[in-house]
Design a protein around this motif. Structure first.
Motif, short mmCIF file in Angstrom:
data_model
loop_
_atom_site.label_atom_id
_atom_site.label_comp_id
_atom_site.label_asym_id
_atom_site.label_seq_id
_atom_site.Cartn_x
_atom_site.Cartn_y
_atom_site.Cartn_z
N GLY A 224 37.63 45.68 38.03
CA GLY A 224 38.35 45.58 39.29
C GLY A 224 38.19 44.21 39.92
N GLY A 225 38.95 43.99 40.99
CA GLY A 225 38.86 42.72 41.68
C GLY A 225 40.04 42.49 42.59
N LEU A 226 40.17 41.27 43.03
CA LEU A 226 41.26 40.85 43.92
C LEU A 226 42.32 40.12 43.11
CD1 LEU A 226 42.45 40.38 46.77
CD2 LEU A 226 41.03 38.32 46.90
N VAL A 227 43.57 40.52 43.28
CA VAL A 227 44.65 39.91 42.53
C VAL A 227 45.87 39.81 43.43
CG1 VAL A 227 45.45 42.12 41.59
CG2 VAL A 227 45.93 39.99 40.34
N GLN A 228 46.70 38.83 43.19
CA GLN A 228 47.93 38.69 43.96
C GLN A 228 48.98 39.66 43.45
OE1 GLN A 228 49.05 34.55 43.80
NE2 GLN A 228 47.95 34.11 45.71
N ALA A 229 49.89 40.00 44.32
CA ALA A 229 51.00 40.87 43.93
C ALA A 229 51.74 40.25 42.73
CB ALA A 229 51.96 41.06 45.09
N GLY A 230 52.07 41.11 41.78
CA GLY A 230 52.71 40.66 40.56
C GLY A 230 51.74 40.36 39.44
N GLY A 231 50.47 40.32 39.75
CA GLY A 231 49.45 40.02 38.76
C GLY A 231 49.04 41.24 37.95
N SER A 232 48.04 41.02 37.10
CA SER A 232 47.57 42.07 36.20
C SER A 232 46.05 42.17 36.22
CB SER A 232 48.02 41.77 34.76
OG SER A 232 49.43 41.75 34.64
N LEU A 233 45.59 43.37 35.92
CA LEU A 233 44.16 43.62 35.72
C LEU A 233 44.03 44.66 34.62
CD1 LEU A 233 42.66 43.99 39.32
CD2 LEU A 233 42.16 42.15 37.69
N ARG A 234 42.90 44.61 33.91
CA ARG A 234 42.59 45.65 32.95
C ARG A 234 41.25 46.26 33.32
NH1 ARG A 234 41.59 45.71 26.40
NH2 ARG A 234 39.63 44.71 27.02
N LEU A 235 41.27 47.53 33.62
CA LEU A 235 40.05 48.25 33.92
C LEU A 235 39.49 48.86 32.64
CD1 LEU A 235 41.05 50.14 37.18
CD2 LEU A 235 40.23 47.79 36.90
N SER A 236 38.18 48.90 32.56
CA SER A 236 37.50 49.52 31.43
C SER A 236 36.64 50.67 31.93
CB SER A 236 36.62 48.50 30.70
OG SER A 236 37.38 47.45 30.16
N CYS A 237 36.46 51.64 31.07
CA CYS A 237 35.60 52.78 31.36
C CYS A 237 34.71 53.01 30.15
CB CYS A 237 36.45 54.01 31.66
SG CYS A 237 35.50 55.53 31.90
N ALA A 238 33.45 52.67 30.29
CA ALA A 238 32.50 52.79 29.19
C ALA A 238 31.73 54.10 29.32
CB ALA A 238 31.54 51.62 29.19
N ALA A 239 31.70 54.85 28.22
CA ALA A 239 30.99 56.13 28.21
C ALA A 239 29.65 55.99 27.51
CB ALA A 239 31.84 57.18 27.50
N SER A 240 28.73 56.83 27.94
CA SER A 240 27.35 56.72 27.44
C SER A 240 27.13 57.44 26.13
CB SER A 240 26.38 57.29 28.48
OG SER A 240 26.67 58.67 28.72
N GLU A 241 28.06 58.30 25.74
CA GLU A 241 27.83 59.11 24.56
C GLU A 241 29.00 59.10 23.59
OE1 GLU A 241 24.97 62.45 26.74
OE2 GLU A 241 26.64 63.04 25.47
N ARG A 242 28.66 59.30 22.32
CA ARG A 242 29.70 59.33 21.29
C ARG A 242 30.63 60.52 21.47
NH1 ARG A 242 31.57 55.69 18.21
NH2 ARG A 242 31.87 57.14 16.49
#
Length: 124
Positions: free
Chosen positions: A9-27
């Motif tokens: 997450g973070g601050l971005v201007q309108a029209g921009g892009s972000l990629r969120l990640s979700c890391a899990a603790s287990e297989r």
């Protein structure tokens, strides 16, 4: 017990892009349906999208369809939310969630495990 940790997450201007990640603790995460939700101040947590355990099936909320994409890499125990063409109304805390049952689910009550959330702020 699956633990989920969001990042990106973070601050971005309108029209921009972000990629969120979700890391899990287990297989075992590789056998779980994963969902993404968001919550803006003063509003209820809302469904953004979900992806099946294999990644073969996804569902996306109409409000973000065509702009957001969900994917996962089970080898890395990680899920992703790619957000393009961001708008100020996308500003919210974003949460990933997991459920051991098959089938996409759009309600917060359908999910058993939650991350702590990551803030996304889109400036105009």
């Amino acid at each position: 017990q699956v633990q989920l940790v969001e990042s990106g997450g973070g601050l971005v201007q309108a029209g921009g892009s972000l990629r969120l990640s979700c890391a899990a603790s287990e297989r075992s995460f590789s056998r779980y349906t994963m969902g993404w939700f968001r919550q803006a101040p003063g509003k209820e947590r809302e469904f953004v999208g979900a992806i099946s355990w294999s990644g073969g099936r996804t569902s996306i909320a109409d409000s973000v369809k065509g702009r957001f994409t969900i994917s996962r890499d089970n080898a890395k125990n990680t899920g992703y939310l790619q957000m393009n063409s961001l708008k100020p109304e996308d500003t919210a805390a974003y949460y990933c969630a997991a459920r051991p049952n098959v089938g996409a689910a759009t309600s917060t009550t359908d999910y058993d495990y939650w991350g702590q959330g990551t803030q996304v702020t889109v400036s105009s």
